[in-house]
Write an enzyme that holds these catalytic residues in place. Structure first.
Site, PDB file in Angstrom:
ATOM      1  N   HIS A 123       7.679  -5.683  -9.299  1.00 22.85           N
ATOM      2  CA  HIS A 123       5.915  -5.496  -9.187  1.00 22.85           C
ATOM      3  C   HIS A 123       5.756  -5.171 -10.644  1.00 22.85           C
ATOM      4  O   HIS A 123       5.868  -4.070 -11.573  1.00 22.85           O
ATOM      5  CB  HIS A 123       6.151  -3.868  -8.507  1.00 22.85           C
ATOM      6  CG  HIS A 123       4.479  -3.150  -8.881  1.00 22.85           C
ATOM      7  ND1 HIS A 123       3.147  -3.806  -9.270  1.00 22.85           N
ATOM      8  CD2 HIS A 123       4.283  -2.492  -7.870  1.00 22.85           C
ATOM      9  CE1 HIS A 123       2.410  -2.706  -8.112  1.00 22.85           C
ATOM     10  NE2 HIS A 123       2.439  -2.141  -7.752  1.00 22.85           N
ATOM     11  N   GLY A 124       4.690  -6.011 -10.916  1.00 23.30           N
ATOM     12  CA  GLY A 124       4.486  -6.372 -12.743  1.00 23.30           C
ATOM     13  C   GLY A 124       3.133  -5.669 -12.873  1.00 23.30           C
ATOM     14  O   GLY A 124       2.606  -6.148 -13.578  1.00 23.30           O
ATOM     15  N   ALA A 125       2.274  -5.450 -11.958  1.00 25.49           N
ATOM     16  CA  ALA A 125       0.659  -5.007 -12.126  1.00 25.49           C
ATOM     17  C   ALA A 125       0.563  -3.696 -11.805  1.00 25.49           C
ATOM     18  O   ALA A 125       1.599  -2.579 -11.752  1.00 25.49           O
ATOM     19  CB  ALA A 125       0.597  -5.877 -10.356  1.00 25.49           C
ATOM     20  N   GLN A 184       8.660  -4.484  -2.270  1.00 23.18           N
ATOM     21  CA  GLN A 184       7.710  -3.929  -3.630  1.00 23.18           C
ATOM     22  C   GLN A 184       9.046  -3.037  -4.092  1.00 23.18           C
ATOM     23  O   GLN A 184       9.065  -1.889  -3.952  1.00 23.18           O
ATOM     24  CB  GLN A 184       6.599  -4.469  -3.692  1.00 23.18           C
ATOM     25  CG  GLN A 184       5.804  -3.885  -5.146  1.00 23.18           C
ATOM     26  CD  GLN A 184       4.396  -3.530  -4.948  1.00 23.18           C
ATOM     27  OE1 GLN A 184       4.048  -2.685  -4.861  1.00 23.18           O
ATOM     28  NE2 GLN A 184       4.154  -4.295  -5.772  1.00 23.18           N
ATOM     29  N   TYR A 233       2.096   0.141 -13.932  1.00 21.71           N
ATOM     30  CA  TYR A 233       3.867   0.465 -13.723  1.00 21.71           C
ATOM     31  C   TYR A 233       4.660  -0.776 -14.677  1.00 21.71           C
ATOM     32  O   TYR A 233       3.782  -0.618 -15.812  1.00 21.71           O
ATOM     33  CB  TYR A 233       4.279   0.035 -12.462  1.00 21.71           C
ATOM     34  CG  TYR A 233       3.219   1.120 -11.700  1.00 21.71           C
ATOM     35  CD1 TYR A 233       2.511   2.391 -11.223  1.00 21.71           C
ATOM     36  CD2 TYR A 233       2.499   0.128 -10.886  1.00 21.71           C
ATOM     37  CE1 TYR A 233       2.492   3.094 -10.303  1.00 21.71           C
ATOM     38  CE2 TYR A 233       1.752   0.970  -9.424  1.00 21.71           C
ATOM     39  CZ  TYR A 233       1.827   2.096  -9.435  1.00 21.71           C
ATOM     40  OH  TYR A 233       0.865   2.670  -8.946  1.00 21.71           O
ATOM     41  N   LEU A 251       0.891  -1.320   0.227  1.00 22.80           N
ATOM     42  CA  LEU A 251      -0.034  -0.193   0.545  1.00 22.80           C
ATOM     43  C   LEU A 251       0.572   1.588  -0.069  1.00 22.80           C
ATOM     44  O   LEU A 251       1.857   1.888   1.175  1.00 22.80           O
ATOM     45  CB  LEU A 251      -0.584   0.067   0.927  1.00 22.80           C
ATOM     46  CG  LEU A 251      -1.800  -1.170   1.287  1.00 22.80           C
ATOM     47  CD1 LEU A 251      -2.517  -1.651   3.042  1.00 22.80           C
ATOM     48  CD2 LEU A 251      -3.238  -0.765   0.356  1.00 22.80           C
ATOM     49  N   THR A 252       0.343   1.757  -0.800  1.00 19.42           N
ATOM     50  CA  THR A 252       1.622   3.124  -0.970  1.00 19.42           C
ATOM     51  C   THR A 252       1.054   3.804  -0.170  1.00 19.42           C
ATOM     52  O   THR A 252      -0.119   4.317  -0.216  1.00 19.42           O
ATOM     53  CB  THR A 252       1.461   3.785  -2.177  1.00 19.42           C
ATOM     54  OG1 THR A 252       2.315   2.051  -3.256  1.00 19.42           O
ATOM     55  CG2 THR A 252       1.647   5.287  -3.048  1.00 19.42           C
TER      56      THR A 252
HETATM   57  C1  LIG Z   1      -3.701   3.604  -1.406  1.00 17.28           C
HETATM   58  C2  LIG Z   1      -3.654   2.142  -2.307  1.00 17.28           C
HETATM   59  C3  LIG Z   1      -2.116   2.377  -1.860  1.00 17.28           C
HETATM   60  C4  LIG Z   1      -2.111   1.005  -2.678  1.00 17.28           C
HETATM   61  N1  LIG Z   1      -0.195   0.968  -2.923  1.00 17.28           N
HETATM   62  C5  LIG Z   1       0.100  -0.064  -3.391  1.00 17.28           C
HETATM   63  C6  LIG Z   1       1.507  -0.844  -4.125  1.00 17.28           C
HETATM   64  O1  LIG Z   1       2.106   0.519  -3.684  1.00 17.28           O
HETATM   65  N2  LIG Z   1       1.560  -1.401  -4.701  1.00 17.28           N
HETATM   66  C7  LIG Z   1       1.179  -2.236  -5.198  1.00 17.28           C
HETATM   67  O2  LIG Z   1       1.205  -2.769  -6.316  1.00 17.28           O
HETATM   68  N3  LIG Z   1      -0.663  -2.252  -4.994  1.00 17.28           N
HETATM   69  C8  LIG Z   1      -0.834  -0.811  -4.348  1.00 17.28           C
HETATM   70  N4  LIG Z   1      -2.513  -0.654  -3.746  1.00 17.28           N
HETATM   71  C9  LIG Z   1      -2.796  -1.894  -4.579  1.00 17.28           C
HETATM   72  C10 LIG Z   1      -3.620  -2.834  -2.948  1.00 17.28           C
HETATM   73  O3  LIG Z   1      -2.383  -3.520  -2.464  1.00 17.28           O
HETATM   74  C11 LIG Z   1      -4.727  -3.941  -3.360  1.00 17.28           C
HETATM   75  O4  LIG Z   1      -4.261  -4.577  -4.230  1.00 17.28           O
HETATM   76  C12 LIG Z   1      -6.554  -3.291  -2.823  1.00 17.28           C
HETATM   77  O5  LIG Z   1      -5.971  -2.022  -1.667  1.00 17.28           O
HETATM   78  C13 LIG Z   1      -6.743  -4.665  -3.442  1.00 17.28           C
HETATM   79  O6  LIG Z   1      -6.825  -5.643  -2.150  1.00 17.28           O
HETATM   80  P1  LIG Z   1      -7.945  -5.248  -0.707  1.00 17.28           P
HETATM   81  O7  LIG Z   1      -9.088  -5.284  -1.128  1.00 17.28           O
HETATM   82  O8  LIG Z   1      -7.450  -6.183  -0.251  1.00 17.28           O
HETATM   83  O9  LIG Z   1      -7.774  -3.724  -0.314  1.00 17.28           O
HETATM   84  C14 LIG Z   1      -2.830   0.407  -3.053  1.00 17.28           C
HETATM   85  C15 LIG Z   1      -3.857   0.097  -3.364  1.00 17.28           C
HETATM   86  C16 LIG Z   1      -4.301   1.193  -2.125  1.00 17.28           C
HETATM   87  C17 LIG Z   1      -5.695   1.810  -1.650  1.00 17.28           C
END
Ligand SMILES: Cc1cc2nc3c(=O)[nH]c(=O)nc-3n(C[C@H](O)[C@H](O)[C@H](O)COP(=O)(O)O)c2cc1C
Length: 394
Positions: free
Chosen positions: A195-197, A106, A200, A28-29
């Site tokens: 990170h391939g998702a 990550q 990006y 989570l960024t």
């Molecule tokens: C605020 C925020 C920041 C995120 N930052 C990243 C990140 O840095 N890298 C990443 O792969 N996914 C990131 N995601 C995606 C989450 O890892 C995740 O895929 C998404 O929240 C859905 O999962 P959940 O239903 O469990 O929340 C982010 C999502 C949110 C809401």
């Protein structure tokens, strides 16, 4: 403690490392590093708190591994480039390990959606010369809107046209991932996630919509994942077999929120097959609902398809908010581990609460929690259990 969700709370091994349960905290960024990318004390507290809440594995927020070719995607994004970064990350890994939790970093390259303010006037890079349609700023932070000079409830962030990376540059970017991984290990991480998702750079290669190349890095599922495989090869050489290396993949991206792969589950199966011999310890499916495969021709969830085709373990993420949902994902063959994002962000004790079997009034995720969790979680839940001692299961 009631024995609920036996699969979820059974240990799992990746790269010879035992993880105490099947719960990963999703990346989570947070944008809470210093301006020069140095992780802060706030980040130490944030990650330690979630390790203490019972997750088995933490996957950190996306981190830039080099200061070149537009790798860095966000302001206040953490980096793993300098000795100062390594030293500060060490505080995070030590604090997380103190709670018997593993942590991987990550590593990401922003590609065509890197923040224009970090590009110094240069064009962003991508698989092909394309331009991102932009994305909606996922925050209600007035300051963020002000510094970006945008307005409205759901303001849009835009990007300039990207240029295609040369083959030589692709190799240089892969080397950058390997160097970053080496520094991550120096900082005490148990491995890295590539990170391939989510829109990006590597996603831009894996996704046929953004990869229009006609060389060995585009034009077929095998070619589209060649860059991700090259990264795995170089990273493995850099950090060895005892460190975890995962690859995160998704259909959707920050600028393609309900994206679907042309070819749907067939494309997923072809990618899975191509990644079979990639050297990743696990793949990580990213989504907001892993059951929604966005393919009308088949009801099979994408992670199930990819797991079967690749023969690799899969960490499945997306819309799992209850223990029963997590257990069902593991039982159904859609997951070997689950990654929980917003629930663990909003409720650091999510694993502990789920394991206790006690009912809990989960609050819905609201985008304001991107800035701050809804309650003061200085204390573990339930109150009084200030430091839940996890049974060591090993
Ligand atoms: C605020 C925020 C920041 C995120 N930052 C990243 C990140 O840095 N890298 C990443 O792969 N996914 C990131 N995601 C995606 C989450 O890892 C995740 O895929 C998404 O929240 C859905 O999962 P959940 O239903 O469990 O929340 C982010 C999502 C949110 C809401």
């Amino acid at each position: 403690m009631a024995e609920v969700y036996k699969r979820l709370f059974s240990p799992y091994t990746l790269a010879g490392q035992t993880i105490r349960n099947r719960i990963a905290m999703a990346p989570l960024t947070r944008q809470m590093a210093e301006a020069d990318g140095t992780p802060t004390g706030e980040m130490v507290a944030y990650y330690a708190r979630r390790a203490r809440g019972g997750a088995g594995l933490i996957i950190t927020e996306g981190t830039y591994e080099e200061n070149k070719l537009g790798c860095r995607a966000y302001l206040s994004q953490p980096g793993i480039v300098t000795a100062k970064h390594v030293k500060a990350w060490r505080k995070v890994t030590d604090a997380v390990h103190a709670h018997d939790c593993r942590i991987i970093l990550q590593l990401m390259h922003g590609g065509r959606v890197s923040d224009p303010r970090v590009l110094g006037g240069k064009a962003p890079v991508s698989a092909s010369a394309t331009q991102s349609p932009g994305w909606t700023l996922y925050t209600d932070n007035d300051y963020e809107k002000k510094i970006r000079n945008i307005e409205g409830a759901w303001p849009k962030v835009t990007f300039g046209p990207a240029r295609a990376l040369t083959v030589k540059e692709i190799h240089a970017v892969a080397d950058g991932f390997a160097d970053g991984a080496k520094r991550a290990v120096e900082a005490g991480f148990d491995g890295v996630e590539i990170h391939g998702a989510n829109g990006y750079l590597l996603w831009q290669f894996i996704n046929p919509k953004t990869n229009q190349r006609t060389d060995e890095f585009g034009g077929s599922p095998e070619n589209n994942v060649r860059f991700a495989k090259l990264v795995a090869e170089k990273v493995r050489r850099a950090i060895g077999k005892k460190k975890i290396i995962t690859l995160r993949i998704s259909q959707d991206g920050v600028d393609d929120f309900v994206g679907a792969w042309p070819g749907g589950v067939k494309y997923a199966a072809a990618i899975g097959k191509a990644l079979k011999d990639s050297g990743y310890d696990a793949l990580h499916w990213s989504s907001f609902n892993y059951l929604d495969n966005r393919d009308a021709s088949s009801p099979v969830p994408m992670p199930t398809v990819i797991r079967k085709a690749s023969g690799l373990p899969i960490i499945t993420n997306g819309g799992i908010a209850e223990g029963a949902q997590a257990e069902a994902a593991l039982k159904s063959g859609a997951a070997d581990m689950v990654a929980i994002g917003r629930p663990i962000f909003a409720h650091p004790d999510w694993p502990y609460i789920v394991r206790s079997g006690q009912p809990y009034p989960w609050c819905d995720f609201d985008r304001k929690y991107v800035i701050r969790p809804p309650l003061d979680y200085a204390h573990a839940y339930p109150l009084g259990l200030t430091d839940p001692k996890w049974p060591t299961d090993r």
